[in-house]
Motif scaffolding. Structure first.
Motif, PDB file in Angstrom:
ATOM      1  N   MET A  84       0.853  -1.181   0.000  1.00  0.00           N
ATOM      2  CA  MET A  84       0.000   0.000   0.000  1.00  0.00           C
ATOM      3  C   MET A  84       0.893   1.236   0.000  1.00  0.00           C
ATOM      4  O   MET A  84       1.312   1.698   1.050  1.00  0.00           O
ATOM      5  CB  MET A  84      -0.894  -0.013   1.228  1.00  0.00           C
ATOM      6  N   PRO A  85       1.195   1.790  -1.164  1.00  0.00           N
ATOM      7  CA  PRO A  85       2.157   2.875  -1.219  1.00  0.00           C
ATOM      8  C   PRO A  85       1.600   4.255  -0.891  1.00  0.00           C
ATOM      9  O   PRO A  85       2.370   5.151  -0.604  1.00  0.00           O
ATOM     10  CB  PRO A  85       2.649   2.825  -2.659  1.00  0.00           C
ATOM     11  N   TYR A  86       0.283   4.466  -0.920  1.00  0.00           N
ATOM     12  CA  TYR A  86      -0.276   5.788  -0.639  1.00  0.00           C
ATOM     13  C   TYR A  86      -0.970   5.812   0.719  1.00  0.00           C
ATOM     14  O   TYR A  86      -1.522   4.810   1.160  1.00  0.00           O
ATOM     15  CB  TYR A  86      -1.289   6.197  -1.707  1.00  0.00           C
ATOM     16  N   LEU A  87      -0.928   6.971   1.360  1.00  0.00           N
ATOM     17  CA  LEU A  87      -1.560   7.141   2.659  1.00  0.00           C
ATOM     18  C   LEU A  87      -2.045   8.577   2.774  1.00  0.00           C
ATOM     19  O   LEU A  87      -1.322   9.511   2.427  1.00  0.00           O
ATOM     20  CB  LEU A  87      -0.551   6.845   3.773  1.00  0.00           C
ATOM     21  N   LEU A  88      -3.272   8.768   3.228  1.00  0.00           N
ATOM     22  CA  LEU A  88      -3.804  10.097   3.512  1.00  0.00           C
ATOM     23  C   LEU A  88      -3.915  10.261   5.014  1.00  0.00           C
ATOM     24  O   LEU A  88      -4.373   9.356   5.709  1.00  0.00           O
ATOM     25  CB  LEU A  88      -5.194  10.279   2.902  1.00  0.00           C
ATOM     26  N   ILE A  89      -3.479  11.412   5.518  1.00  0.00           N
ATOM     27  CA  ILE A  89      -3.723  11.735   6.916  1.00  0.00           C
ATOM     28  C   ILE A  89      -4.430  13.084   6.942  1.00  0.00           C
ATOM     29  O   ILE A  89      -4.291  13.887   6.025  1.00  0.00           O
ATOM     30  CB  ILE A  89      -2.437  11.752   7.769  1.00  0.00           C
ATOM     31  N   SER A  90      -5.203  13.329   7.984  1.00  0.00           N
ATOM     32  CA  SER A  90      -5.935  14.588   8.057  1.00  0.00           C
ATOM     33  C   SER A  90      -6.133  15.019   9.497  1.00  0.00           C
ATOM     34  O   SER A  90      -6.063  14.216  10.421  1.00  0.00           O
ATOM     35  CB  SER A  90      -7.292  14.455   7.358  1.00  0.00           C
ATOM     36  N   ALA A  91      -6.358  16.314   9.656  1.00  0.00           N
ATOM     37  CA  ALA A  91      -6.655  16.883  10.975  1.00  0.00           C
ATOM     38  C   ALA A  91      -7.474  18.144  10.765  1.00  0.00           C
ATOM     39  O   ALA A  91      -7.318  18.836   9.763  1.00  0.00           O
ATOM     40  CB  ALA A  91      -5.367  17.221  11.721  1.00  0.00           C
ATOM     41  N   ARG A  92      -8.357  18.428  11.697  1.00  0.00           N
ATOM     42  CA  ARG A  92      -9.105  19.680  11.660  1.00  0.00           C
ATOM     43  C   ARG A  92      -8.106  20.816  11.803  1.00  0.00           C
ATOM     44  O   ARG A  92      -7.130  20.710  12.541  1.00  0.00           O
ATOM     45  CB  ARG A  92     -10.112  19.742  12.803  1.00  0.00           C
ATOM     46  N   ASN A  93      -8.343  21.946  11.120  1.00  0.00           N
ATOM     47  CA  ASN A  93      -7.335  22.998  11.113  1.00  0.00           C
ATOM     48  C   ASN A  93      -7.156  23.694  12.459  1.00  0.00           C
ATOM     49  O   ASN A  93      -6.197  24.410  12.647  1.00  0.00           O
ATOM     50  CB  ASN A  93      -7.598  24.012   9.996  1.00  0.00           C
ATOM     51  N   ARG A  94      -8.018  23.471  13.398  1.00  0.00           N
ATOM     52  CA  ARG A  94      -7.819  24.029  14.745  1.00  0.00           C
ATOM     53  C   ARG A  94      -7.333  22.958  15.720  1.00  0.00           C
ATOM     54  O   ARG A  94      -7.370  23.135  16.916  1.00  0.00           O
ATOM     55  CB  ARG A  94      -9.113  24.667  15.240  1.00  0.00           C
ATOM     56  N   MET A  95      -6.885  21.832  15.182  1.00  0.00           N
ATOM     57  CA  MET A  95      -6.445  20.718  16.012  1.00  0.00           C
ATOM     58  C   MET A  95      -4.962  20.437  15.785  1.00  0.00           C
ATOM     59  O   MET A  95      -4.556  19.301  15.579  1.00  0.00           O
ATOM     60  CB  MET A  95      -7.259  19.461  15.701  1.00  0.00           C
ATOM     61  N   GLU A  96      -4.133  21.478  15.808  1.00  0.00           N
ATOM     62  CA  GLU A  96      -2.713  21.309  15.548  1.00  0.00           C
ATOM     63  C   GLU A  96      -2.045  20.372  16.544  1.00  0.00           C
ATOM     64  O   GLU A  96      -0.961  19.859  16.307  1.00  0.00           O
ATOM     65  CB  GLU A  96      -1.990  22.657  15.562  1.00  0.00           C
ATOM     66  N   VAL A  97      -2.687  20.120  17.677  1.00  0.00           N
ATOM     67  CA  VAL A  97      -2.120  19.239  18.696  1.00  0.00           C
ATOM     68  C   VAL A  97      -2.767  17.858  18.675  1.00  0.00           C
ATOM     69  O   VAL A  97      -2.475  17.034  19.530  1.00  0.00           O
ATOM     70  CB  VAL A  97      -2.249  19.864  20.106  1.00  0.00           C
ATOM     71  N   GLY A  98      -3.636  17.589  17.712  1.00  0.00           N
ATOM     72  CA  GLY A  98      -4.277  16.284  17.593  1.00  0.00           C
ATOM     73  C   GLY A  98      -5.748  16.384  17.936  1.00  0.00           C
ATOM     74  O   GLY A  98      -6.207  17.401  18.416  1.00  0.00           O
ATOM     75  N   PRO A  99      -6.516  15.364  17.659  1.00  0.00           N
ATOM     76  CA  PRO A  99      -6.111  14.093  17.074  1.00  0.00           C
ATOM     77  C   PRO A  99      -5.890  14.210  15.570  1.00  0.00           C
ATOM     78  O   PRO A  99      -6.302  15.182  14.941  1.00  0.00           O
ATOM     79  CB  PRO A  99      -7.279  13.165  17.375  1.00  0.00           C
ATOM     80  N   THR A 100      -5.222  13.202  15.016  1.00  0.00           N
ATOM     81  CA  THR A 100      -4.938  13.140  13.591  1.00  0.00           C
ATOM     82  C   THR A 100      -5.518  11.841  13.042  1.00  0.00           C
ATOM     83  O   THR A 100      -5.270  10.772  13.595  1.00  0.00           O
ATOM     84  CB  THR A 100      -3.411  13.178  13.346  1.00  0.00           C
ATOM     85  N   THR A 101      -6.286  11.925  11.970  1.00  0.00           N
ATOM     86  CA  THR A 101      -6.811  10.739  11.300  1.00  0.00           C
ATOM     87  C   THR A 101      -5.708  10.183  10.411  1.00  0.00           C
ATOM     88  O   THR A 101      -5.122  10.919   9.618  1.00  0.00           O
ATOM     89  CB  THR A 101      -8.049  11.086  10.466  1.00  0.00           C
TER      90      THR A 101
END
Length: 84
Positions: A1-18
């Motif tokens: 699996m060579p591709y990976l997407l990660i995301s976070a709400r823009n006001r969540m710089e400290v987490g959580p991260t999907t």
């Protein structure tokens, strides 16, 4: 699996991260310390960590992933990673 997407709400710089979905590499999710959850109203599962995106990006770089692109989608920041 060579591709990976990660995301976070823009006001969540400290987490959580999907960091993945129900089809993500289980070993990679374990390495990231991710937990699986179902958000009410969604018909799919996702993995998340309490780490900020910066920490997740550093861990993924140590595993051979590199950043392809980054964008904002509404109130969410999304990073696309690739592993050769």
């Amino acid at each position: 699996m060579p591709y990976l997407l990660i995301s976070a709400r823009n006001r969540m710089e400290v987490g959580p991260t999907t960091v993945g979905d129900e089809y993500s590499d289980q070993e990679l999710m374990h390495y990231l310390g991710a937990s699986k959850r179902n958000v009410p109203g969604n018909n799919f599962s996702e993995y998340y960590v309490n780490d900020p995106p910066r920490t997740v990006l550093n861990k993924l770089e140590n595993r051979g992933f590199r950043l392809l692109s980054m964008t904002g989608v509404g109130q969410t920041l999304v990073w696309c990673m690739h592993k050769e």
